[in-house]
Every structure is written in structure tokens, then in C-alpha cells.
Design a protein around this motif. Structure first.
Motif, PDB file in Angstrom:
ATOM      1  N   ILE A 256      38.373  23.884  43.402  1.00 33.75           N
ATOM      2  CA  ILE A 256      37.713  25.160  42.558  1.00 33.75           C
ATOM      3  C   ILE A 256      37.813  25.685  42.547  1.00 33.75           C
ATOM      4  CG2 ILE A 256      35.459  25.149  42.310  1.00 33.75           C
ATOM      5  CD1 ILE A 256      35.181  21.910  42.218  1.00 33.75           C
ATOM      6  N   THR A 257      37.565  27.719  42.868  1.00 32.74           N
ATOM      7  CA  THR A 257      37.961  28.513  43.113  1.00 32.74           C
ATOM      8  C   THR A 257      37.488  29.773  41.995  1.00 32.74           C
ATOM      9  OG1 THR A 257      39.253  30.339  43.890  1.00 32.74           O
ATOM     10  CG2 THR A 257      39.723  28.994  41.686  1.00 32.74           C
ATOM     11  N   PHE A 258      37.153  31.212  42.259  1.00 34.81           N
ATOM     12  CA  PHE A 258      37.121  32.096  40.750  1.00 34.81           C
ATOM     13  C   PHE A 258      37.912  32.416  40.262  1.00 34.81           C
ATOM     14  CE2 PHE A 258      33.762  33.911  43.928  1.00 34.81           C
ATOM     15  CZ  PHE A 258      32.151  32.870  43.204  1.00 34.81           C
ATOM     16  N   TYR A 259      37.032  32.636  39.193  1.00 33.63           N
ATOM     17  CA  TYR A 259      38.367  32.945  37.874  1.00 33.63           C
ATOM     18  C   TYR A 259      38.330  34.708  38.291  1.00 33.63           C
ATOM     19  CZ  TYR A 259      40.737  32.088  33.264  1.00 33.63           C
ATOM     20  OH  TYR A 259      41.360  31.942  32.108  1.00 33.63           O
ATOM     21  N   PRO A 260      39.258  35.233  38.126  1.00 37.82           N
ATOM     22  CA  PRO A 260      39.809  36.548  37.844  1.00 37.82           C
ATOM     23  C   PRO A 260      40.449  36.626  37.074  1.00 37.82           C
ATOM     24  CG  PRO A 260      41.738  35.438  38.923  1.00 37.82           C
ATOM     25  CD  PRO A 260      40.569  34.735  38.914  1.00 37.82           C
ATOM     26  N   PRO A 261      40.131  38.593  36.440  1.00 36.98           N
ATOM     27  CA  PRO A 261      39.139  39.065  36.890  1.00 36.98           C
ATOM     28  C   PRO A 261      37.080  38.879  36.113  1.00 36.98           C
ATOM     29  CG  PRO A 261      40.204  39.614  34.839  1.00 36.98           C
ATOM     30  CD  PRO A 261      40.769  37.998  34.895  1.00 36.98           C
ATOM     31  N   TYR A 262      36.943  37.267  36.715  1.00 37.61           N
ATOM     32  CA  TYR A 262      35.633  37.524  35.708  1.00 37.61           C
ATOM     33  C   TYR A 262      34.411  36.560  36.607  1.00 37.61           C
ATOM     34  CZ  TYR A 262      38.855  37.159  31.900  1.00 37.61           C
ATOM     35  OH  TYR A 262      39.689  37.908  30.461  1.00 37.61           O
ATOM     36  N   ALA A 263      34.479  37.324  37.944  1.00 36.00           N
ATOM     37  CA  ALA A 263      34.136  36.862  39.002  1.00 36.00           C
ATOM     38  C   ALA A 263      33.115  38.552  39.732  1.00 36.00           C
ATOM     39  CB  ALA A 263      34.579  36.188  40.032  1.00 36.00           C
ATOM     40  N   VAL A 264      32.828  38.910  38.910  1.00 32.03           N
ATOM     41  CA  VAL A 264      32.301  40.459  39.378  1.00 32.03           C
ATOM     42  C   VAL A 264      32.615  41.176  40.488  1.00 32.03           C
ATOM     43  CG1 VAL A 264      29.705  41.098  39.938  1.00 32.03           C
ATOM     44  CG2 VAL A 264      30.539  39.388  38.400  1.00 32.03           C
ATOM     45  N   HIS A 265      33.181  40.459  42.120  1.00 28.52           N
ATOM     46  CA  HIS A 265      32.877  40.936  43.393  1.00 28.52           C
ATOM     47  C   HIS A 265      34.377  41.297  44.012  1.00 28.52           C
ATOM     48  CE1 HIS A 265      33.062  41.194  47.671  1.00 28.52           C
ATOM     49  NE2 HIS A 265      31.544  41.710  47.724  1.00 28.52           N
ATOM     50  N   PRO A 266      35.249  41.852  44.074  1.00 31.49           N
ATOM     51  CA  PRO A 266      35.865  42.320  44.677  1.00 31.49           C
ATOM     52  C   PRO A 266      36.895  41.432  45.043  1.00 31.49           C
ATOM     53  CG  PRO A 266      35.518  44.261  44.799  1.00 31.49           C
ATOM     54  CD  PRO A 266      33.994  43.643  44.296  1.00 31.49           C
ATOM     55  N   ASP A 267      36.287  40.775  46.049  1.00 32.64           N
ATOM     56  CA  ASP A 267      36.400  39.593  47.075  1.00 32.64           C
ATOM     57  C   ASP A 267      36.258  38.053  46.277  1.00 32.64           C
ATOM     58  OD1 ASP A 267      36.945  40.726  49.632  1.00 32.64           O
ATOM     59  OD2 ASP A 267      35.075  39.865  50.306  1.00 32.64           O
ATOM     60  N   HIS A 268      35.967  38.509  45.450  1.00 29.53           N
ATOM     61  CA  HIS A 268      35.909  37.124  44.468  1.00 29.53           C
ATOM     62  C   HIS A 268      37.346  36.701  43.923  1.00 29.53           C
ATOM     63  CE1 HIS A 268      30.866  36.723  43.979  1.00 29.53           C
ATOM     64  NE2 HIS A 268      31.476  36.313  45.175  1.00 29.53           N
ATOM     65  N   ASP A 269      37.458  37.885  43.335  1.00 33.86           N
ATOM     66  CA  ASP A 269      38.723  38.194  42.741  1.00 33.86           C
ATOM     67  C   ASP A 269      40.019  38.001  42.451  1.00 33.86           C
ATOM     68  OD1 ASP A 269      36.978  38.535  40.682  1.00 33.86           O
ATOM     69  OD2 ASP A 269      37.195  40.214  40.120  1.00 33.86           O
ATOM     70  N   ALA A 270      39.722  38.400  44.371  1.00 34.91           N
ATOM     71  CA  ALA A 270      40.723  38.456  45.286  1.00 34.91           C
ATOM     72  C   ALA A 270      40.971  37.415  45.486  1.00 34.91           C
ATOM     73  CB  ALA A 270      40.863  39.789  46.109  1.00 34.91           C
ATOM     74  N   MET A 271      40.517  36.345  45.769  1.00 37.00           N
ATOM     75  CA  MET A 271      40.306  34.730  46.533  1.00 37.00           C
ATOM     76  C   MET A 271      40.813  33.793  45.284  1.00 37.00           C
ATOM     77  SD  MET A 271      40.317  33.073  48.998  1.00 37.00           S
ATOM     78  CE  MET A 271      39.405  33.620  50.305  1.00 37.00           C
ATOM     79  N   GLY A 272      39.978  34.197  44.178  1.00 35.04           N
ATOM     80  CA  GLY A 272      40.691  33.555  42.980  1.00 35.04           C
ATOM     81  C   GLY A 272      42.311  33.354  42.545  1.00 35.04           C
ATOM     82  N   ALA A 273      42.317  35.014  42.771  1.00 31.55           N
ATOM     83  CA  ALA A 273      43.951  35.342  42.753  1.00 31.55           C
ATOM     84  C   ALA A 273      45.120  34.232  43.334  1.00 31.55           C
ATOM     85  CB  ALA A 273      43.761  37.314  42.136  1.00 31.55           C
ATOM     86  N   ALA A 274      44.505  34.915  44.377  1.00 34.84           N
ATOM     87  CA  ALA A 274      45.488  33.825  45.711  1.00 34.84           C
ATOM     88  C   ALA A 274      45.738  32.144  45.153  1.00 34.84           C
ATOM     89  CB  ALA A 274      45.328  34.521  47.010  1.00 34.84           C
ATOM     90  N   ALA A 275      44.408  31.665  44.854  1.00 36.84           N
ATOM     91  CA  ALA A 275      44.336  30.873  44.893  1.00 36.84           C
ATOM     92  C   ALA A 275      45.116  30.425  43.543  1.00 36.84           C
ATOM     93  CB  ALA A 275      42.790  29.737  44.648  1.00 36.84           C
ATOM     94  N   PHE A 276      44.939  30.775  42.474  1.00 42.36           N
ATOM     95  CA  PHE A 276      46.235  30.589  41.450  1.00 42.36           C
ATOM     96  C   PHE A 276      46.923  30.645  41.726  1.00 42.36           C
ATOM     97  CE2 PHE A 276      43.011  32.012  37.370  1.00 42.36           C
ATOM     98  CZ  PHE A 276      42.602  31.349  38.347  1.00 42.36           C
ATOM     99  N   GLU A 277      48.042  31.704  42.841  1.00 42.62           N
ATOM    100  CA  GLU A 277      49.098  31.523  43.308  1.00 42.62           C
ATOM    101  C   GLU A 277      49.257  30.580  44.215  1.00 42.62           C
ATOM    102  OE1 GLU A 277      53.491  33.555  43.174  1.00 42.62           O
ATOM    103  OE2 GLU A 277      51.194  33.813  41.773  1.00 42.62           O
ATOM    104  N   ALA A 278      48.631  30.565  44.928  1.00 40.02           N
ATOM    105  CA  ALA A 278      49.209  29.263  45.636  1.00 40.02           C
ATOM    106  C   ALA A 278      49.591  27.631  44.793  1.00 40.02           C
ATOM    107  CB  ALA A 278      47.770  28.680  46.315  1.00 40.02           C
ATOM    108  N   VAL A 279      48.809  27.620  43.877  1.00 41.07           N
ATOM    109  CA  VAL A 279      48.952  26.427  42.940  1.00 41.07           C
ATOM    110  C   VAL A 279      50.293  26.236  42.150  1.00 41.07           C
ATOM    111  CG1 VAL A 279      47.951  25.580  41.016  1.00 41.07           C
ATOM    112  CG2 VAL A 279      46.024  25.565  43.053  1.00 41.07           C
ATOM    113  N   ARG A 280      49.593  28.029  41.817  1.00 43.94           N
ATOM    114  CA  ARG A 280      51.352  28.562  40.765  1.00 43.94           C
ATOM    115  C   ARG A 280      52.455  27.753  41.883  1.00 43.94           C
ATOM    116  NH1 ARG A 280      50.078  32.954  39.771  1.00 43.94           N
ATOM    117  NH2 ARG A 280      49.047  32.768  37.985  1.00 43.94           N
ATOM    118  N   GLN A 281      53.087  27.904  42.420  1.00 45.73           N
ATOM    119  CA  GLN A 281      53.931  28.255  43.962  1.00 45.73           C
ATOM    120  C   GLN A 281      53.966  26.335  44.234  1.00 45.73           C
ATOM    121  OE1 GLN A 281      53.505  30.204  47.196  1.00 45.73           O
ATOM    122  NE2 GLN A 281      53.661  32.636  46.267  1.00 45.73           N
ATOM    123  N   MET A 282      53.542  25.344  43.451  1.00 49.96           N
ATOM    124  CA  MET A 282      53.835  23.882  43.997  1.00 49.96           C
ATOM    125  C   MET A 282      54.191  23.188  43.099  1.00 49.96           C
ATOM    126  SD  MET A 282      49.560  23.591  44.534  1.00 49.96           S
ATOM    127  CE  MET A 282      49.991  22.036  45.419  1.00 49.96           C
TER     128      MET A 282
END
Length: 230
Positions: free
Chosen positions: A117-143
Motif C-alpha cells: 500500500i503506497t501513494f499514487y503518483p502524481p495524485y498524492a499532492v506532496h512531492p515526498d508522497h509522489d516520490a515515495m509512491g513512484a519508488a514503490a511502484f518501481e520496486a514492484v516493477r523490478q520484481m
């Protein structure tokens, strides 16, 4: 209807203390009540936040330790494990997405997560929210595909439904809301201002009832990380 018990391990990935309590704690509690372990990977200590308590009881020097203890207290209320990742608040957008993703991937795989469960970039308002969500998506994409967890993403921007449609999951947290409110109130430096504003509102009907009206429902989008840009 969500079958909470079908999951073996949930990993929640947000950047700040209190992200887990305001938007997702009811969901976390439902998983815990179903016997599913939950781990929170918290990116920062929120040490650059502007809220210092209402009235002020923190300052720039003391805020990091205060927010750290508040985070620990909230996770105790939610009965979930906590990992502090040690990134600096308000700088996640400048970190290498690939390096953060590699860190998250290692932790997701080590936990044996079946749901992230994470934030959905770029729909999470705060730059930190979007950046963490983007990294989480990328982490799963690499699996490897057969090892990927399901992904639920939180979108909080005003245009989220216009861009993404209706959320796939909307959870009513009333049955666990007493504990959700307790988790929120653990973040005293951040929550007291919100609670004070509720008390000053013309439609205030009591702390629990007013908070329930505002924070009862938690919504998520089910994400196929191969189909989104992060």
C-alpha cells in the motif's frame, strides 16, 4: 467486500509519520484483526514539517525526536511493525528513484509481501508522497512477475476521480474507528491542530463523531505497475 485474510503480509510505504494513521489506519487494523502481519516502511521523520503542536510544544531541533516517538506510539496502537528508512524530509524528490526502489524492493521481498500500500503518483499532492509512491511502484516493477505483490495506491488530489475514475476499494472503517482515532491522536504535534479546528466548526458534534464524518472511509486504486508511469 475485501477478504483481508487472503493476504500473508502487508507492507505499507509512505514518507511521513502520520501518513499511515490519517489515511490507512482503518485498513491496517482490519488486516491485523484478520491476523495478517503489517509492516510500515516510513521514509522520513517529517522533521521539516511546519506543525509544532497546538499550542506549540516542539521546535525545529526537538521535532524529529518528537515525531519519531509519535510514530512509534501510533504503530503500537495499530499493532504493526515499523521500519524507519532514514531519508530526509522534503528531499525525497531529489533522491535517485532507482536507489530508493532498490532499497524498497529488498525490504518488500524480505518481508514476503503479498500486498503493498503506497501513494499514487502524481495524485498524492506532496512531492515526498509522489516520490515515495513512484519508488514503490518501481520496486514492484523490478520484481519477477510471479513474485510481485498486489498494489493498492492512495490518491488524494482533487482531480483524482476525473483522471483515475472511481476507486477500486472503498473501506468503511467505523467498526475500528476508535482505534483509528487513537492512532491519529498519537501524532499529537500534527493532530491537535486538526482536532481544534473541528471543535471550532459550526457543525461540530463531538470529537469522535466529527472525526468519523471526515475520516470514516479509506479508498484505494488497484494498480498494475506496468500500466502506469511513475
Amino acid at each position: 467486500m475485501v477478504d483481508f485474510a487472503k493476504h500473508e503480509q502487508v507492507v505499507v510505504i509512505y514518507p511521513h509519520p502520520d501518513d499511515e494513521s490519517f489515511g490507512t489506519s482503518g485498513t491496517i487494523l482490519n488486516f491485523r484483526d484478520a491476523g495478517v502481519p503489517v509492516t510500515y516502511l516510513c521514509g522520513t521523520l517529517g522533521e521539516m514539517g511546519r506543525n509544532m503542536g497546538t499550542p506549540f510544544f516542539a521546535n525545529r531541533e526537538t521535532l524529529p525526536e518528537i515525531r519519531k516517538q509519535e510514530l512509534i506510539d501510533a504503530c503500537n496502537v495499530l499493532d504493526m511493525d515499523l521500519v524507519m528508512l532514514g531519508y530526509r524530509d522534503k528531499t525525497l524528490e531529489f533522491e535517485s528513484k532507482q536507489e530508493v526502489a532498490a532499497n524498497l524492493k529488498e525490504r518488500i521481498e524480505a518481508a514476503g509481501a503479498t500486498l503493498v500500500i503506497t501513494f499514487y503518483p502524481p495524485y498524492a499532492v506532496h512531492p515526498d508522497h509522489d516520490a515515495m509512491g513512484a519508488a514503490a511502484f518501481e520496486a514492484v516493477r523490478q520484481m519477477d512477475h510471479d513474485k510481485r505483490p498486489e498494489v493498492w495506491a492512495t490518491a488524494i488530489s482533487n482531480d483524482r476521480e476525473a483522471k483515475l475514475g472511481e476507486p477500486d476499494i472503498v473501506l468503511d472503517t467505523e467498526s475500528v474507528f476508535d482505534r483509528k482515532l487513537a492512532a491519529i491522536k498519537s501524532h499529537k504535534s500534527q493532530a491537535e491542530g486538526m482536532l481544534k479546528k473541528m471543535q471550532e466548526s459550526s457543525n461540530f458534534v463531538g470529537e469522535y463523531e466529527s472525526a468519523l464524518q471526515r475520516l470514516r472511509y479509506e479508498s484505494f486504486y488497484k494498480v498494475d505497475v506496468d500500466d502506469v508511469m511513475s
